[in-house]
Design an enzyme around this catalytic site. Structure first.
Site, mmCIF file in Angstrom:
data_model
loop_
_atom_site.group_PDB
_atom_site.id
_atom_site.type_symbol
_atom_site.label_atom_id
_atom_site.label_comp_id
_atom_site.label_asym_id
_atom_site.label_seq_id
_atom_site.Cartn_x
_atom_site.Cartn_y
_atom_site.Cartn_z
ATOM 1 N N TYR A 1 -43.782 -9.284 66.454
ATOM 2 C CA TYR A 1 -44.187 -10.507 65.760
ATOM 3 C C TYR A 1 -43.498 -10.573 64.402
ATOM 4 O O TYR A 1 -42.931 -11.605 64.018
ATOM 5 C CB TYR A 1 -45.705 -10.540 65.584
ATOM 6 C CG TYR A 1 -46.196 -11.729 64.794
ATOM 7 C CD1 TYR A 1 -46.349 -12.971 65.403
ATOM 8 C CD2 TYR A 1 -46.483 -11.627 63.441
ATOM 9 C CE1 TYR A 1 -46.783 -14.077 64.672
ATOM 10 C CE2 TYR A 1 -46.925 -12.714 62.711
ATOM 11 C CZ TYR A 1 -47.070 -13.938 63.335
ATOM 12 O OH TYR A 1 -47.495 -15.028 62.606
ATOM 13 N N SER B 1 -44.216 -16.387 58.523
ATOM 14 C CA SER B 1 -45.450 -15.642 58.257
ATOM 15 C C SER B 1 -45.206 -14.692 57.098
ATOM 16 O O SER B 1 -44.077 -14.204 56.914
ATOM 17 C CB SER B 1 -45.855 -14.832 59.490
ATOM 18 O OG SER B 1 -46.902 -13.925 59.189
#
Length: 253
Positions: free
Chosen positions: A149, A136
């Site tokens: 995350y 990401s």
């Protein structure tokens, strides 16, 4: 990689980016097996003509069953993509956040490692193949609202780099897909007007794969500001901007 003739297993592709890429690989001519936890969604996807398999990347027995099912039906499997992931806000001032941290690391990082470990011996034995991990932009430019995350995706990046080095000479290639924010639902598009439209993102990804068969990193234009923030000297400013979103956490002003 030649996207027109691969046999691809995508773990975590029952919705969003994973499902869209499954459809794109299939449209290009590849055989695609879709894996996921929700059997109701797998049934719907199976009705589109995809092979499907149930898999929970936090459960080793589930992964082993999925691997055996996939390889029994598709012994020519040559591409693995690890899409499974969770993205949950957490307030680090609240000790209860640790439950979120555990889930994020178990699913996003350890889940990726488990799936790779399950299929790597098969790919090495073939002497050729591709592993595509999914990280990401947040792994390179943290979004403070989702610290675990970000940590999990940074971990997958580092793991991908090490995996590529260790598999050098085996014929198995490692590519890392680095998405920015992508709106996979109309609601997400409303919440984040800067998020990329899903179809446009998928088109750019497939175009990049056609241009560069197996890049170390698959970087759409929308993620470059994240990926190269430190190099470009914009990191501190951008993290400060993104920290304003901390006000969305309960109890913060």
């Amino acid at each position: 990689m030649n996207i027109t003739n691969r046999t691809v297993f995508i773990a975590g592709a029952t919705s969003g980016i994973g499902l869209e890429l499954a459809r794109r690989f299939a449209a290009a001519g590849s055989t695609v097996i879709v894996g996921g936890r929700r059997t109701d969604l797998l049934d719907q996807i199976g009705a589109e003509g995809f092979a499907t398999v149930a898999i929970d990347v936090t459960d080793q027995a589930s992964i082993d069953r999925a691997r055996d099912t996939v390889l029994d039906a598709h012994p020519d499997l040559d591409t693995i993509m690890t899409m499974s992931g969770v993205m949950i806000p957490e307030d680090l001032r609240d000790p209860a956040h640790f439950t979120v941290a555990e889930k994020s690391i178990d699913t996003n990082l350890l889940g990726t490692i488990r799936v790779i470990d399950a299929f790597t011996p098969h790919l090495i034995a073939r002497g050729a193949g591709t592993i595509i991990t999914v990280t990401s932009g947040i792994g390179f430019l943290p979004f403070p609202v989702m610290p675990s995350y970000a940590a999990s995706k940074a971990g997958v990046h580092a793991y991908s780099e090490a995996l590529r080095a260790q598999l050098d000479g085996t014929g198995v290639e490692v590519a890392e897909l680095v998405p920015p924010a992508v709106a996979t639902t109309p609601e997400q598009a409303q919440l984040n007007p800067h998020a990329l439209e899903l179809a446009g993102f998928a088109t750019e990804v497939m175009d990049l794969l056609r241009t560069d068969p197996t890049p170390h990193e698959i970087l759409v234009k929308g993620v470059l500001m994240h990926r190269w923030a430190e190099r470009d000297g914009t990191y501190d400013e951008l993290v400060a901007q993104r920290s304003r979103a901390l006000a969305m956490l309960s109890g913060r002003q």
